[in-house]
Write an enzyme that holds these catalytic residues in place. Structure first.
Site, short mmCIF file in Angstrom:
data_model
loop_
_atom_site.label_atom_id
_atom_site.label_comp_id
_atom_site.label_asym_id
_atom_site.label_seq_id
_atom_site.Cartn_x
_atom_site.Cartn_y
_atom_site.Cartn_z
N THR A 16 13.93 14.03 -15.48
CA THR A 16 14.88 14.51 -14.47
C THR A 16 14.67 15.98 -14.14
O THR A 16 15.33 16.52 -13.25
CB THR A 16 16.33 14.30 -14.94
N THR A 27 15.26 20.15 -18.08
CA THR A 27 14.72 21.05 -19.10
C THR A 27 13.79 22.08 -18.48
O THR A 27 13.91 23.29 -18.73
CB THR A 27 13.97 20.25 -20.18
N ASP A 66 10.82 23.27 -25.65
CA ASP A 66 11.66 22.91 -26.80
C ASP A 66 10.83 23.02 -28.07
O ASP A 66 9.61 23.21 -28.03
CB ASP A 66 12.26 21.51 -26.65
N LYS A 79 16.64 24.87 -27.05
CA LYS A 79 17.62 24.15 -26.23
C LYS A 79 18.35 23.13 -27.09
O LYS A 79 17.94 22.83 -28.21
CB LYS A 79 16.91 23.43 -25.07
N HIS A 87 4.87 10.61 -26.57
CA HIS A 87 6.00 11.51 -26.81
C HIS A 87 6.13 11.83 -28.29
O HIS A 87 6.54 12.94 -28.65
CB HIS A 87 7.28 10.86 -26.28
N ASP A 138 11.75 -16.88 -8.12
CA ASP A 138 12.84 -16.42 -8.98
C ASP A 138 12.53 -15.09 -9.67
O ASP A 138 13.29 -14.61 -10.50
CB ASP A 138 13.18 -17.48 -10.04
N GLN A 158 12.09 6.34 -27.43
CA GLN A 158 12.96 5.61 -28.36
C GLN A 158 12.14 5.21 -29.59
O GLN A 158 11.93 4.05 -29.89
CB GLN A 158 13.54 4.36 -27.67
#
Length: 315
Positions: free
Chosen positions: A227, A230, A173, A196, A134, A41, A101
């Protein structure tokens, strides 16, 4: 009793076995015998196939894609080791998922990086090692010792050996200025900053450039390339403003969605990343070079095991 008198053991889940094997070879310690599998499962099953009673155990597991799968593997592995009476369990998380986050940017947002910290602690980890968070504040989400390692020294050493001229390091940035300044100081050059804004998640628009890049060889540096919007938009903006060559580097090459196509079609001549996240065959381009963090993580593990200073690695 000193921890250095306890047996050192290294275990790995499935996220980055190659890095775990490199660390194992660096330390001269074989990987622990454990099997990570799944029930029909989809539930994760972990079996520790050797005694860890009283041992100083390090679990190598970045929480990269698939993030939730790899996070659960780490949590269950820690729980299994704790119940098997390991003396100390250090979670070695080269890439810390959910790190973006780390705060509430709008009402009713979760702080998922804190939730992950709670889960790792509740599972039974005694200590955490991670690379290039981060947000540095994530260290404060833990009530257990946390060792934060930096990828900049590895990247700086690579560029020093290239003996590049007319260098300028560019932060893509405002948030990356500290990282860019660290790299620039190690290379003995100036910095510039791309201004930016993000109209939506994973979307970046270049607004302005602070600093001079005309006729310069530019090194754009970031902690994460996801992605690649930037970094590739920034590279084009730098070329448009007179840069003669654009190189890029990061610690964590997430490279999701259109990243590979964007990098391939961008003016970036070379992207240097570390192997905190494994780079599958379909994401390997000639212009992407991968540096190993195994020696750095191996030295950190030795120092923690022998109760020595980890910060000395960056002096």
């Amino acid at each position: 009793m000193s921890m250095s008198n306890k047996k050192l053991k290294i275990f790995s889940c499935n996220a980055n076995k190659i890095l775990a094997e490199e660390i194992s070879q660096y330390l001269g310690v074989p990987l622990g015998q454990a099997e990570v599998s799944h029930f029909k499962d989809g539930e994760i099953s972990i079996a520790i196939d050797e005694s860890v009673r009283g041992a100083d155990v390090f679990v190598i597991q970045p929480t990269c894609y698939p993030v939730n799968e790899n996070l659960m593997e780490l949590l269950i592995m820690i729980d299994a080791l704790k119940r098997a009476s390991a003396s100390r369990i250090t979670a070695v998380i080269p890439y810390y998922g959910y790190a973006r986050q780390e705060r509430k940017s709008k009402p009713r947002d979760p702080i998922s990086a804190k939730l992950v910290a709670n889960l790792i602690t509740a599972a039974g980890a005694s200590r955490v090692i991670a690379m290039d968070l981060h947000a540095n504040a994530i260290q404060g989400f833990f009530d257990i010792p946390f060792d934060h390692l930096l990828g900049v020294p590895i990247l700086a050493e690579y560029y020093k050996n290239l003996e590049l001229r007319d260098l300028v390091v560019v932060s893509p940035d405002i948030g990356g200025v500290t990282r860019a300044r660290d790299l620039a100081q190690r290379l003995g050059c100036e910095i510039a900053i791309v201004d930016k804004r993000r109209p939506a998640p994973n979307v970046a628009e270049i607004m302005n450039l602070v600093g001079n890049v005309k006729d310069k060889t530019v090194i754009m540096t970031d902690d994460i390339i996801d992605t690649a919007g930037t970094i590739t938009n920034g590279a084009q903006a730098l070329i448009d403003r007179g840069a003669k060559k654009v190189l890029a580097c990061c610690t964590h090459a997430v490279l999701s969605g259109p990243a590979i196509e964007r990098i391939e079609n961008s003016p970036i001549e070379e992207l240097v990343a570390t192997n905190t996240i494994p780079l599958p065959a379909e994401k390997r381009l000639e212009k992407i070079k991968v540096l190993s963090v195994a020696p750095l993580l191996g030295e950190a593990i030795i120092r923690i095991h022998e109760d020595l200073s980890v910060s000395k690695l960056f002096d």
